[in-house]
Design a protein around this motif. Structure first.
Motif, PDB file in Angstrom:
ATOM      1  N   VAL A 112      11.572   4.374 -15.062  1.00  0.00           N
ATOM      2  CA  VAL A 112      12.187   3.686 -16.197  1.00  0.00           C
ATOM      3  C   VAL A 112      12.642   4.700 -17.245  1.00  0.00           C
ATOM      4  N   ASN A 113      11.874   5.778 -17.405  1.00  0.00           N
ATOM      5  CA  ASN A 113      12.220   6.793 -18.404  1.00  0.00           C
ATOM      6  C   ASN A 113      13.379   7.685 -17.985  1.00  0.00           C
ATOM      7  N   ASN A 114      13.444   8.105 -16.716  1.00  0.00           N
ATOM      8  CA  ASN A 114      14.462   9.090 -16.343  1.00  0.00           C
ATOM      9  C   ASN A 114      15.516   8.592 -15.367  1.00  0.00           C
ATOM     10  N   LYS A 115      15.350   7.407 -14.791  1.00  0.00           N
ATOM     11  CA  LYS A 115      16.344   6.795 -13.882  1.00  0.00           C
ATOM     12  C   LYS A 115      16.749   7.725 -12.732  1.00  0.00           C
ATOM     13  N   ASN A 116      15.780   8.451 -12.196  1.00  0.00           N
ATOM     14  CA  ASN A 116      16.036   9.356 -11.080  1.00  0.00           C
ATOM     15  C   ASN A 116      15.823   8.600  -9.762  1.00  0.00           C
ATOM     16  N   ARG A 117      16.755   8.743  -8.845  1.00  0.00           N
ATOM     17  CA  ARG A 117      16.684   8.041  -7.566  1.00  0.00           C
ATOM     18  C   ARG A 117      15.460   8.464  -6.759  1.00  0.00           C
ATOM     19  N   ASN A 118      15.116   9.745  -6.795  1.00  0.00           N
ATOM     20  CA  ASN A 118      13.952  10.220  -6.046  1.00  0.00           C
ATOM     21  C   ASN A 118      12.660   9.620  -6.577  1.00  0.00           C
ATOM     22  N   THR A 119      12.572   9.466  -7.892  1.00  0.00           N
ATOM     23  CA  THR A 119      11.393   8.851  -8.486  1.00  0.00           C
ATOM     24  C   THR A 119      11.267   7.394  -8.057  1.00  0.00           C
ATOM     25  N   LEU A 120      12.401   6.716  -7.957  1.00  0.00           N
ATOM     26  CA  LEU A 120      12.389   5.329  -7.505  1.00  0.00           C
ATOM     27  C   LEU A 120      11.884   5.221  -6.067  1.00  0.00           C
ATOM     28  N   PHE A 121      12.350   6.113  -5.193  1.00  0.00           N
ATOM     29  CA  PHE A 121      11.892   6.088  -3.802  1.00  0.00           C
ATOM     30  C   PHE A 121      10.385   6.333  -3.710  1.00  0.00           C
ATOM     31  N   ILE A 122       9.878   7.282  -4.485  1.00  0.00           N
ATOM     32  CA  ILE A 122       8.443   7.560  -4.466  1.00  0.00           C
ATOM     33  C   ILE A 122       7.656   6.364  -4.994  1.00  0.00           C
ATOM     34  N   ALA A 123       8.137   5.748  -6.080  1.00  0.00           N
ATOM     35  CA  ALA A 123       7.449   4.597  -6.656  1.00  0.00           C
ATOM     36  C   ALA A 123       7.410   3.435  -5.675  1.00  0.00           C
ATOM     37  N   LEU A 124       8.537   3.141  -5.051  1.00  0.00           N
ATOM     38  CA  LEU A 124       8.571   2.037  -4.089  1.00  0.00           C
ATOM     39  C   LEU A 124       7.724   2.333  -2.861  1.00  0.00           C
ATOM     40  N   SER A 125       7.709   3.588  -2.435  1.00  0.00           N
ATOM     41  CA  SER A 125       6.876   3.920  -1.271  1.00  0.00           C
ATOM     42  C   SER A 125       5.392   3.781  -1.607  1.00  0.00           C
ATOM     43  N   LEU A 126       5.002   4.099  -2.831  1.00  0.00           N
ATOM     44  CA  LEU A 126       3.600   3.921  -3.212  1.00  0.00           C
ATOM     45  C   LEU A 126       3.239   2.439  -3.328  1.00  0.00           C
ATOM     46  N   VAL A 127       4.176   1.609  -3.777  1.00  0.00           N
ATOM     47  CA  VAL A 127       3.931   0.167  -3.819  1.00  0.00           C
ATOM     48  C   VAL A 127       3.737  -0.367  -2.403  1.00  0.00           C
ATOM     49  N   ILE A 128       4.593   0.060  -1.476  1.00  0.00           N
ATOM     50  CA  ILE A 128       4.483  -0.386  -0.088  1.00  0.00           C
ATOM     51  C   ILE A 128       3.193   0.140   0.545  1.00  0.00           C
ATOM     52  N   LEU A 129       2.810   1.361   0.197  1.00  0.00           N
ATOM     53  CA  LEU A 129       1.557   1.913   0.724  1.00  0.00           C
ATOM     54  C   LEU A 129       0.357   1.125   0.199  1.00  0.00           C
ATOM     55  N   THR A 130       0.416   0.681  -1.041  1.00  0.00           N
ATOM     56  CA  THR A 130      -0.639  -0.169  -1.585  1.00  0.00           C
ATOM     57  C   THR A 130      -0.714  -1.484  -0.819  1.00  0.00           C
ATOM     58  N   LEU A 131       0.441  -2.052  -0.502  1.00  0.00           N
ATOM     59  CA  LEU A 131       0.458  -3.277   0.303  1.00  0.00           C
ATOM     60  C   LEU A 131      -0.113  -3.031   1.698  1.00  0.00           C
ATOM     61  N   ALA A 132       0.173  -1.869   2.267  1.00  0.00           N
ATOM     62  CA  ALA A 132      -0.349  -1.548   3.597  1.00  0.00           C
ATOM     63  C   ALA A 132      -1.873  -1.494   3.577  1.00  0.00           C
ATOM     64  N   TYR A 133      -2.430  -0.855   2.547  1.00  0.00           N
ATOM     65  CA  TYR A 133      -3.886  -0.769   2.483  1.00  0.00           C
ATOM     66  C   TYR A 133      -4.520  -2.129   2.217  1.00  0.00           C
ATOM     67  N   SER A 134      -3.826  -2.984   1.488  1.00  0.00           N
ATOM     68  CA  SER A 134      -4.372  -4.336   1.302  1.00  0.00           C
ATOM     69  C   SER A 134      -4.340  -5.114   2.619  1.00  0.00           C
ATOM     70  N   GLN A 135      -3.355  -4.832   3.465  1.00  0.00           N
ATOM     71  CA  GLN A 135      -3.319  -5.455   4.789  1.00  0.00           C
ATOM     72  C   GLN A 135      -4.489  -4.980   5.645  1.00  0.00           C
ATOM     73  N   PHE A 136      -4.860  -3.708   5.521  1.00  0.00           N
ATOM     74  CA  PHE A 136      -5.991  -3.191   6.281  1.00  0.00           C
ATOM     75  C   PHE A 136      -7.308  -3.830   5.838  1.00  0.00           C
ATOM     76  N   VAL A 137      -7.412  -4.148   4.558  1.00  0.00           N
ATOM     77  CA  VAL A 137      -8.641  -4.759   4.053  1.00  0.00           C
ATOM     78  C   VAL A 137      -8.845  -6.141   4.661  1.00  0.00           C
ATOM     79  N   ILE A 138      -7.763  -6.915   4.804  1.00  0.00           N
ATOM     80  CA  ILE A 138      -7.902  -8.265   5.348  1.00  0.00           C
ATOM     81  C   ILE A 138      -7.695  -8.319   6.859  1.00  0.00           C
ATOM     82  N   ALA A 139      -7.610  -7.163   7.505  1.00  0.00           N
ATOM     83  CA  ALA A 139      -7.377  -7.116   8.945  1.00  0.00           C
ATOM     84  C   ALA A 139      -8.594  -7.546   9.760  1.00  0.00           C
TER      85      ALA A 139
END
Length: 86
Positions: free
Chosen positions: A14-41
């Motif tokens: 939000v502060n710097n509007k860098n595309r690479n930062t967006l990719f890293i942020a979205l990948s960490l959100v998806i990784l968080t979802l992946a680990y939540s899937q492992f918890v309920i597996a």
């Protein structure tokens, strides 16, 4: 911890509007979802499979900024872009 890192990178985007930062942020959100899937597996094995699919998608999304930061020129030298990358 990954969820807090995702929030940090979303704020940084939000502060710097860098595309690479967006990719890293979205990948960490998806990784968080992946680990939540492992918890309920434990209840259903399909969650285990979807967790691995989310995890693969997350790591591929982390690879995209890495490849854009490290450009390989025709002569094989690695150069670094002069941008504000986080």
């Amino acid at each position: 911890i990954i969820g807090f890192s995702a929030i940090y990178y979303l704020k940084a985007y939000v502060n710097n509007k860098n595309r690479n930062t967006l990719f890293i942020a979205l990948s960490l959100v998806i990784l968080t979802l992946a680990y939540s899937q492992f918890v309920i597996a434990i209840d259903n094995p399909i969650y285990y499979v979807t967790g691995h699919i989310f995890q693969l998608a997350s790591y591929v999304m982390m690879l995209i900024p890495l490849l854009s930061i490290l450009k390989v020129e025709g002569n094989g030298k690695k150069t670094r872009q002069a941008k504000n990358n986080i």
